[in-house]
Design an enzyme around this catalytic site. Structure first.
Site, mmCIF file in Angstrom:
data_model
loop_
_atom_site.group_PDB
_atom_site.id
_atom_site.type_symbol
_atom_site.label_atom_id
_atom_site.label_comp_id
_atom_site.label_asym_id
_atom_site.label_seq_id
_atom_site.Cartn_x
_atom_site.Cartn_y
_atom_site.Cartn_z
ATOM 1 C CG ASP A 27 43.531 45.299 34.578
ATOM 2 O OD1 ASP A 27 43.427 45.174 33.058
ATOM 3 O OD2 ASP A 27 43.389 44.264 35.386
ATOM 4 C CG ASP A 54 43.086 40.397 36.364
ATOM 5 O OD1 ASP A 54 44.200 40.944 36.010
ATOM 6 O OD2 ASP A 54 42.143 39.963 36.145
#
EC number: 3.4.23.36
Length: 163
Positions: free
Chosen positions: A143, A125
């Site tokens: 995401d 991330d």
């Protein structure tokens, strides 16, 4: 020889999905090659690039004890991916084709995170939105793709499935 329309639709969806997966994986590779773990680079006043490893699921849920749980998450992800792909294949008629667009976003993100989770043991991330000292959960392009697909599903179901 003329290619049947169903195969054209499948091909369009395949290239759409492949491009999002490639964008996701290339962006993560760039992060790994250009930032140290937990390094933060400000982009704009409300967004940083911040390299973190997510051993859990969305919003880092279930992130403690990443070992065995990772295999379970990979198994669950692969089953979900296969179910979505089967549903997409069954919805290739022109009436249902636009139903597959949200699915394509979701499957792209699911595959992007699946690749990380199964090969690295965690998801990379790096997008960090914040206002002053409040930070939203750090996330990635996969995401974002899942989020866009979910919003499109809600929109589609609310406005197009009134009958």
């Amino acid at each position: 020889m003329k290619i049947p329309l169903i195969y054209n639709r499948i091909l369009i969806l395949f290239f759409f999905i492949a491009n999002i997966i490639i964008l996701d994986q290339v962006s993560k590779k760039w992060i790994i090659n250009n930032l140290l773990l937990h390094e933060k680079k400000p982009l704009i006043s409300i967004m940083n690039i911040f390299y973190v490893r997510n051993y859990g699921t969305a919003f880092n849920f279930f992130s403690n004890n990443p070992g065995e749980k990772n295999y379970i998450l990979c198994l669950i992800s692969s089953i979900a991916i296969l179910i979505i792909l089967k549903t997409m294949y069954n919805n290739t008629t022109i009436e249902n084709f636009f139903y597959n667009i949200p699915s394509a976003f979701i499957i792209s993100g699911a595959i992007g995170n699946f690749i990380d989770r199964c090969y690295l043991g965690y998801v990379i991330d790096f997008i960090d939105f914040h206002i002053n000292n409040w930070h939203f959960a750090t996330f990635n392009i996969a995401d974002v793709s899942i989020f866009i697909g979910s919003v499109l599903f809600i929109y589609h179901n609310k406005y197009f499935l009134k009958n």
